[in-house]
Design an enzyme around this catalytic site. Structure first.
Site, PDB file in Angstrom:
ATOM      1  N   THR A   1       0.792  -1.225   0.000  1.00 29.28           N
ATOM      2  CA  THR A   1       0.000   0.000   0.000  1.00 29.28           C
ATOM      3  C   THR A   1       0.827   1.280   0.000  1.00 29.28           C
ATOM      4  O   THR A   1       0.259   2.374  -0.078  1.00 29.28           O
ATOM      5  CB  THR A   1      -0.958   0.031   1.215  1.00 29.28           C
ATOM      6  OG1 THR A   1      -0.202  -0.127   2.418  1.00 29.28           O
ATOM      7  CG2 THR A   1      -2.007  -1.062   1.096  1.00 29.28           C
TER       8      THR A   1
ATOM      9  N   ILE B   1       7.704   1.458  -2.345  1.00 29.69           N
ATOM     10  CA  ILE B   1       8.153   0.551  -3.397  1.00 29.69           C
ATOM     11  C   ILE B   1       7.090  -0.505  -3.686  1.00 29.69           C
ATOM     12  O   ILE B   1       6.856  -0.871  -4.838  1.00 29.69           O
ATOM     13  CB  ILE B   1       9.493  -0.098  -3.006  1.00 29.69           C
ATOM     14  CG1 ILE B   1      10.591   0.980  -2.930  1.00 29.69           C
ATOM     15  CG2 ILE B   1       9.888  -1.184  -4.001  1.00 29.69           C
ATOM     16  CD1 ILE B   1      11.905   0.477  -2.371  1.00 29.69           C
TER      17      ILE B   1
ATOM     18  N   ARG C   1      -1.137  -4.478   6.332  1.00 29.41           N
ATOM     19  CA  ARG C   1      -1.900  -4.577   7.584  1.00 29.41           C
ATOM     20  C   ARG C   1      -3.233  -3.834   7.525  1.00 29.41           C
ATOM     21  O   ARG C   1      -4.212  -4.266   8.116  1.00 29.41           O
ATOM     22  CB  ARG C   1      -1.058  -4.023   8.745  1.00 29.41           C
ATOM     23  CG  ARG C   1       0.152  -4.873   9.087  1.00 29.41           C
ATOM     24  CD  ARG C   1       0.972  -4.243  10.183  1.00 29.41           C
ATOM     25  NE  ARG C   1       1.553  -2.959   9.774  1.00 29.41           N
ATOM     26  CZ  ARG C   1       2.281  -2.181  10.555  1.00 29.41           C
ATOM     27  NH1 ARG C   1       2.530  -2.544  11.803  1.00 29.41           N
ATOM     28  NH2 ARG C   1       2.772  -1.046  10.108  1.00 29.41           N
TER      29      ARG C   1
ATOM     30  N   ASP D   1      -0.209  -9.108   9.236  1.00 30.51           N
ATOM     31  CA  ASP D   1       0.914  -8.461   9.907  1.00 30.51           C
ATOM     32  C   ASP D   1       2.060  -9.467   9.946  1.00 30.51           C
ATOM     33  O   ASP D   1       1.990 -10.470  10.665  1.00 30.51           O
ATOM     34  CB  ASP D   1       0.502  -8.062  11.326  1.00 30.51           C
ATOM     35  CG  ASP D   1       1.612  -7.324  12.075  1.00 30.51           C
ATOM     36  OD1 ASP D   1       2.742  -7.249  11.560  1.00 30.51           O
ATOM     37  OD2 ASP D   1       1.330  -6.827  13.190  1.00 30.51           O
TER      38      ASP D   1
ATOM     39  N   ASN E   1       8.364  -7.275  -0.051  1.00 30.10           N
ATOM     40  CA  ASN E   1       8.738  -5.869   0.105  1.00 30.10           C
ATOM     41  C   ASN E   1       8.548  -5.333   1.522  1.00 30.10           C
ATOM     42  O   ASN E   1       9.178  -4.347   1.895  1.00 30.10           O
ATOM     43  CB  ASN E   1       7.905  -5.022  -0.870  1.00 30.10           C
ATOM     44  CG  ASN E   1       7.989  -3.549  -0.570  1.00 30.10           C
ATOM     45  OD1 ASN E   1       8.995  -2.907  -0.821  1.00 30.10           O
ATOM     46  ND2 ASN E   1       6.923  -2.993  -0.004  1.00 30.10           N
TER      47      ASN E   1
ATOM     48  N   TYR F   1      19.403  -3.195  10.997  1.00 29.85           N
ATOM     49  CA  TYR F   1      18.736  -3.047   9.702  1.00 29.85           C
ATOM     50  C   TYR F   1      19.646  -3.540   8.575  1.00 29.85           C
ATOM     51  O   TYR F   1      19.258  -4.376   7.758  1.00 29.85           O
ATOM     52  CB  TYR F   1      18.350  -1.592   9.461  1.00 29.85           C
ATOM     53  CG  TYR F   1      17.640  -1.377   8.139  1.00 29.85           C
ATOM     54  CD1 TYR F   1      16.270  -1.501   8.045  1.00 29.85           C
ATOM     55  CD2 TYR F   1      18.353  -1.061   6.984  1.00 29.85           C
ATOM     56  CE1 TYR F   1      15.612  -1.332   6.832  1.00 29.85           C
ATOM     57  CE2 TYR F   1      17.711  -0.885   5.769  1.00 29.85           C
ATOM     58  CZ  TYR F   1      16.340  -1.019   5.701  1.00 29.85           C
ATOM     59  OH  TYR F   1      15.704  -0.849   4.500  1.00 29.85           O
TER      60      TYR F   1
ATOM     61  N   LYS G   1      19.286  -6.891   6.088  1.00 31.90           N
ATOM     62  CA  LYS G   1      19.236  -6.787   4.632  1.00 31.90           C
ATOM     63  C   LYS G   1      20.412  -7.532   3.982  1.00 31.90           C
ATOM     64  O   LYS G   1      20.275  -8.054   2.872  1.00 31.90           O
ATOM     65  CB  LYS G   1      19.227  -5.317   4.213  1.00 31.90           C
ATOM     66  CG  LYS G   1      17.957  -4.582   4.627  1.00 31.90           C
ATOM     67  CD  LYS G   1      16.703  -5.239   4.057  1.00 31.90           C
ATOM     68  CE  LYS G   1      15.444  -4.445   4.321  1.00 31.90           C
ATOM     69  NZ  LYS G   1      14.236  -5.075   3.748  1.00 31.90           N
TER      70      LYS G   1
ATOM     71  N   VAL H   1      14.695   6.181  -1.177  1.00 25.83           N
ATOM     72  CA  VAL H   1      13.524   6.330  -2.035  1.00 25.83           C
ATOM     73  C   VAL H   1      12.487   7.162  -1.281  1.00 25.83           C
ATOM     74  O   VAL H   1      12.261   6.959  -0.082  1.00 25.83           O
ATOM     75  CB  VAL H   1      12.909   4.955  -2.393  1.00 25.83           C
ATOM     76  CG1 VAL H   1      11.772   5.125  -3.384  1.00 25.83           C
ATOM     77  CG2 VAL H   1      13.978   4.031  -2.961  1.00 25.83           C
TER      78      VAL H   1
END
Length: 257
Positions: free
Chosen positions: A10, A13, A33, A59, A86, A148, A152, A181
């Site tokens: 929603t 990306i 969610r 979720d 994503n 983080y 990744k 982004v």
């Protein structure tokens, strides 16, 4: 007509993937969610492009959420041909400033959910001899960037390793590593962005177009912008201690992607 499932569909990306894939004629399974936003998105894409858009509120920080998406991916009567993993988020704060429960939630979304959803999708795809998975990582995977970046980095290594194991099966896997982004990502995490140079910002729609082109070429890693390709090349020769200082400051009031 093929079907694509997109998590975190929603915004940002994920939303750009949904727009592009719908425009290309793919039916969609939209996962996020917020059920109200999902229904609004599904209606808009159906009305604009004439595709079928199914919604699935889940979720991915919870067992029930992951299991619900696993079940949909494993449906052999209504198969998913393309999975876009994503969903993700960032924390505001350095290591030890972030509560352990929040760190573990990040690992569940960025690692456990990616592993389980990829596996559910690929098992069915391999049996059909075709399919694709895009796991959205980040250029933070290649620099010292706390939990983080570490999560990744796992996404990149897992995806490329799985792609090698599945070579010749007809199933393609690719890790997508964008830079900064303009999405809701930083706002949701309460991160400031005024110290990010303008040249580092990417357009989500152009990023998605480049990523899908790379997937079609059979690449297992996509860094979809010449600027970031050059930057990641430089990362290989910059001393790690210097790199850690730079990356901990850029976009990090606080923020990875």
């Amino acid at each position: 007509m093929t079907t694509a499932l997109i998590t975190g569909s929603t915004a940002g990306i994920g939303s750009a993937f949904a727009r592009r894939l719908a425009a290309d004629g793919h039916n969609l399974v939209l996962v996020a969610r917020d059920i109200a936003r999902l229904r609004e998105q599904a209606t808009e894409l159906h009305d604009r492009h004439g595709i079928e858009a199914e919604v699935l509120s889940a979720d991915l920080a919870t067992e029930a959420g992951i299991a619900a998406v696993e079940k949909r991916l494993g449906d052999r009567r209504d198969p998913v041909d393309l999975l876009i993993n994503n969903a993700g988020f960032g924390h505001k704060g350095a290591y030890l400033d972030v509560p352990m429960a929040e760190e573990l939630t990040m690992l569940k979304v960025h690692i456990e959910a990616v592993l389980r959803l990829t596996s559910a999708a690929v098992e069915a795809m391999r049996d059909r001899g075709r399919g694709g998975v895009v796991n959205v990582a980040s250029v933070a995977a290649f620099v010292p960037r706390g939990t983080y970046g570490a999560s990744k980095a796992w996404v990149v290594q897992f995806t490329q390793g799985a792609a090698k194991d599945l070579a010749g099966s007809g199933v393609r896997l690719m890790a997508l590593c964008p830079g900064f982004v303009r999405t809701e990502f930083h706002e949701r995490a309460g991160m400031g962005t005024d110290n990010i140079p303008k040249w580092m910002w990417l357009d989500a729609d152009k990023l998605v177009a480049a990523a899908l082109a790379d997937l079609a070429r059979g690449r297992t890693l996509s860094i979809p912008d010449p600027r970031y390709k050059a930057l990641m090349g430089a990362v290989r020769v910059v001393p790690r201690n210097l790199l850690g200082g730079i990356t901990s400051r850029t976009g990090r009031k606080y923020g990875p992607r």
